[in-house]
Design an enzyme around this catalytic site. Structure first.
Site, PDB file in Angstrom:
ATOM      1  CG  ASP A  17      -0.285  -0.257   2.445  1.00  0.00           C
ATOM      2  OD1 ASP A  17       0.805  -0.220   2.712  1.00  0.00           O
ATOM      3  OD2 ASP A  17      -0.945   0.086   3.563  1.00  0.00           O
ATOM      4  CB  SER A  18       4.435   1.780   0.298  1.00  0.00           C
ATOM      5  OG  SER A  18       4.835   0.559  -0.539  1.00  0.00           O
ATOM      6  CG  ASP A  61       0.566  -4.026   2.117  1.00  0.00           C
ATOM      7  OD1 ASP A  61       0.807  -5.082   2.890  1.00  0.00           O
ATOM      8  OD2 ASP A  61       1.568  -3.346   1.929  1.00  0.00           O
ATOM      9  CD  GLU A  69       8.309  -0.755   7.596  1.00  0.00           C
ATOM     10  OE1 GLU A  69       8.713   0.282   7.136  1.00  0.00           O
ATOM     11  OE2 GLU A  69       7.384  -1.444   7.390  1.00  0.00           O
TER      12      GLU A  69
END
Length: 282
Positions: free
Chosen positions: A45-46, A84, A184
């Site tokens: 979704d980045s 995502d 992350e």
């Protein structure tokens, strides 16, 4: 090369063979990843920021993510495709989460979906999605969708409280049925403890050595402009190369050097005569 499967990923993990994942958002990116022979491709979704121009991942919709996912699916043949699920598409209920996950499988050909977080509601979502037959990749540590609640985009697991929570959440997502977990922005030492605790693969991004690594394709290619995270390593400088190429093109257009004869099509004498005759007739 045969298509990568969950058992194949588990075998690589058991053998200590590092898993390679990249985040891609379109057909050309997927083809680059496929040709490089990566194991997993994540439609992150980045993409909201990287290719759609939003200021965060929050605004991107499921429909927009599906457009990106379908493009990447068309570009992948052997890589395992993870998508995502965007913010707001799973938060309301387990039923909503299952419906969203199924859309990514049916409409985009996803092999699995990825969910951020390890709270009790998130574990419930993971269990429901897995029970519906859709594999789940979990995501712990810095979770961009809820970065505001974490105090911003900062490393997690650096305090006693957050380190202990990471251990609890890692156990939780594994028990809930996630077959893999992305970690992350977590200190290397904490990641190593999680690797010892879990039997599922760990994919690191800014988390030191793990079962595998993931980077955004645009970041590693040097396409992303502006600030990038500490954990990003650039393997090329394509943004600079692209700007230089476009600048050279613009200069040649303005000077008349482009297009040259070799870039043009020549008319036959017959076609030229017919066109002249038609103009004369008018």
């Amino acid at each position: 090369m045969s298509k990568i499967s969950i058992p194949a990923l588990a075998e690589k993990h058991a053998a200590g063979d590092p898993i390679v994942m990249v985040t891609a958002y379109d057909y050309p990116g997927a083809r680059a990843a496929e040709r490089a022979g990566v194991d997993m491709v994540l439609v992150g979704d980045s993409g909201a920021q990287v290719v759609l121009g939003y200021d965060s991942t929050v605004p991107v919709s499921t429909d927009e993510m599906l457009v990106l996912a379908r493009a990447v699916r068309r570009g992948t043949e052997t890589a395992f495709l993870v998508c995502d699920v965007p913010f707001g598409s799973t938060e309301l209920s387990d039923a909503q989460a299952v419906e969203t996950a199924i859309r990514f499988v049916k409409e985009a050909g996803a092999d699995a979906v990825k969910l951020e977080g390890g709270s009790a509601p998130r574990l419930s979502r993971i269990r429901a999605i897995v029970a519906a037959g859709v594999p789940v990749v979990a995501h712990l540590g810095l979770t961009p969708q809820t970065a505001t609640a974490l105090g911003g985009f900062r490393a997690q697991g650096r305090t006693a409280e957050t380190a202990a929570r990471l251990v609890r959440e890692a156990r939780g997502v594994q028990e809930a049925g996630a077959f893999c977990v992305v970690i992350e922005a977590v200190p290397t030492e904490i990641t190593q403890l999680l690797r010892q605790e879990l039997h599922i693969p760990t994919i690191g991004i800014g988390a030191g050595a793990a079962s595998g690594q993931v980077l955004v394709l645009n970041d590693l290619l040097g396409i992303t402009e502006g600030h990038t995270a500490k954990f990003v390593k650039r393997y090329a400088a394509l943004a600079d190369a692209a700007a230089e190429a476009v600048s050279a093109y613009a200069e040649e257009v303005r000077s008349g050097a482009f297009p040259a004869a070799e870039h043009c099509y020549a008319a036959t004498e017959e076609a030229l005569a017919a066109a002249r005759a038609e103009l004369a007739r008018r």
